[in-house]
Design an enzyme around this catalytic site. Structure first.
Site, short mmCIF file in Angstrom:
data_model
loop_
_atom_site.label_atom_id
_atom_site.label_comp_id
_atom_site.label_asym_id
_atom_site.label_seq_id
_atom_site.Cartn_x
_atom_site.Cartn_y
_atom_site.Cartn_z
N CYS A 1 0.83 -1.20 0.00
CA CYS A 1 0.00 0.00 0.00
C CYS A 1 0.86 1.25 0.00
CB CYS A 1 -0.91 -0.02 1.23
SG CYS A 1 -2.04 1.40 1.35
N ASP B 1 0.44 3.80 1.72
CA ASP B 1 0.40 4.42 3.05
C ASP B 1 1.82 4.73 3.54
OD1 ASP B 1 0.21 4.66 6.03
OD2 ASP B 1 -1.89 4.16 5.66
N ARG C 1 3.00 4.91 6.35
CA ARG C 1 3.43 4.17 7.54
C ARG C 1 3.91 2.76 7.22
NH1 ARG C 1 -2.25 4.88 10.37
NH2 ARG C 1 -2.76 4.36 8.18
N HIS D 1 -2.37 -4.02 5.34
CA HIS D 1 -2.01 -3.51 6.67
C HIS D 1 -3.24 -3.07 7.46
CE1 HIS D 1 -2.53 0.88 5.80
NE2 HIS D 1 -2.31 0.47 4.55
N CYS E 1 -5.94 0.80 7.42
CA CYS E 1 -5.85 1.19 6.01
C CYS E 1 -7.01 2.11 5.64
CB CYS E 1 -5.88 -0.06 5.13
SG CYS E 1 -5.82 0.28 3.36
#
Length: 235
Positions: free
Chosen positions: A45, A47, A49, A101, A104
């Protein structure tokens, strides 16, 4: 921090990092510049993080990467298909890792009846379809965070099925034992969970023990892929 300050800080941080790495190992960057031979293709992803090289405890050059919103694997997405073909046929990676994850945003959006607008709604259609296909199971989960984690898991399961149906991946599995893994990263703990999907279907990871397995060694940890799952040992 203002946007322009964040960018200036990032550039300054890069200079410090490059200086440190070069001082620590003078051959580090020249070796990187000579070519790449990563063992892992990471499909994850976007993202912020979930930076794959960092959370795997590995280094630049260890992981070939493709990331998009909600780590959706679509058989008609030419971007993802091109990455897979190059990594598998040309770089000859040994492992394809699809990683979802917790927390999300795409998973949470797919559980909402609202619309984000623009191309995002179109992109998240596969997740919306998963919600409808698993409506009763998801509706029975009262906790919003747990429900989002569950649809993230279902998304990884669906993505692995697409990967296993990919002709390039099928050929590499048959010809040289390419391994496909479905995983979930728990942001709250920093741990990656092997879901026992793909070529290791039905098997789940435990602790890393002695025995044969593919090893990817990083500076701070060693990632070991085995027939009974994957695990990591800190140095």
């Amino acid at each position: 921090m203002a946007a322009e300050d964040a960018f200036a800080y990032a550039l300054s941080s890069n200079q410090a990092w490059a200086g440190y790495k070069g001082h620590q190992n003078p051959d580090f960057f020249p070796k990187l510049a000579s070519g790449q031979s990563p063992a892992i293709l990471w499909l994850g992803c976007s993202d912020s993080r979930c930076p794959e090289t960092t959370i795997l405890g590995l280094q630049p050059g260890d992981v070939f990467v493709h990331r998009n919103i909600a780590n959706i694997i679509s058989p008609t997405d030419i971007n993802t298909s091109a990455v897979i073909e190059y990594a598998v046929n040309h770089i000859k990676v040994k492992h394809v890792v699809l990683c979802g994850h917790s927390s999300c945003g795409g998973a949470a959006a797919s559980l909402s009846d609202g619309r984000l607008g623009g191309v995002l709604d179109t992109w998240l259609t596969p997740l919306k379809a998963l919600r409808q296909a698993n409506y009763e199971e998801l509706a029975a989960i009262s906790d919003d965070k747990a429900r989002a984690v569950r649809i993230a898991e279902l998304n990884v399961e669906a993505g692995v099925k697409v990967l296993m149906a990919n002709a390039v991946i099928q050929d590499a599995i048959a010809e040289r034992g390419l391994q496909v893994h479905g995983t979930l990263f728990d942001i709250g703990s920093g741990r990656i969970h092997d879901m026992g999907l793909g070529t290791n279907k039905g098997l789940h990871a435990g602790s890393v023990t002695n025995g044969d397995g593919d090893v990817v060694r990083g500076k701070y940890a060693t990632l070991v892929f085995r027939t009974d799952g994957a695990g990591m040992q800190a140095h």
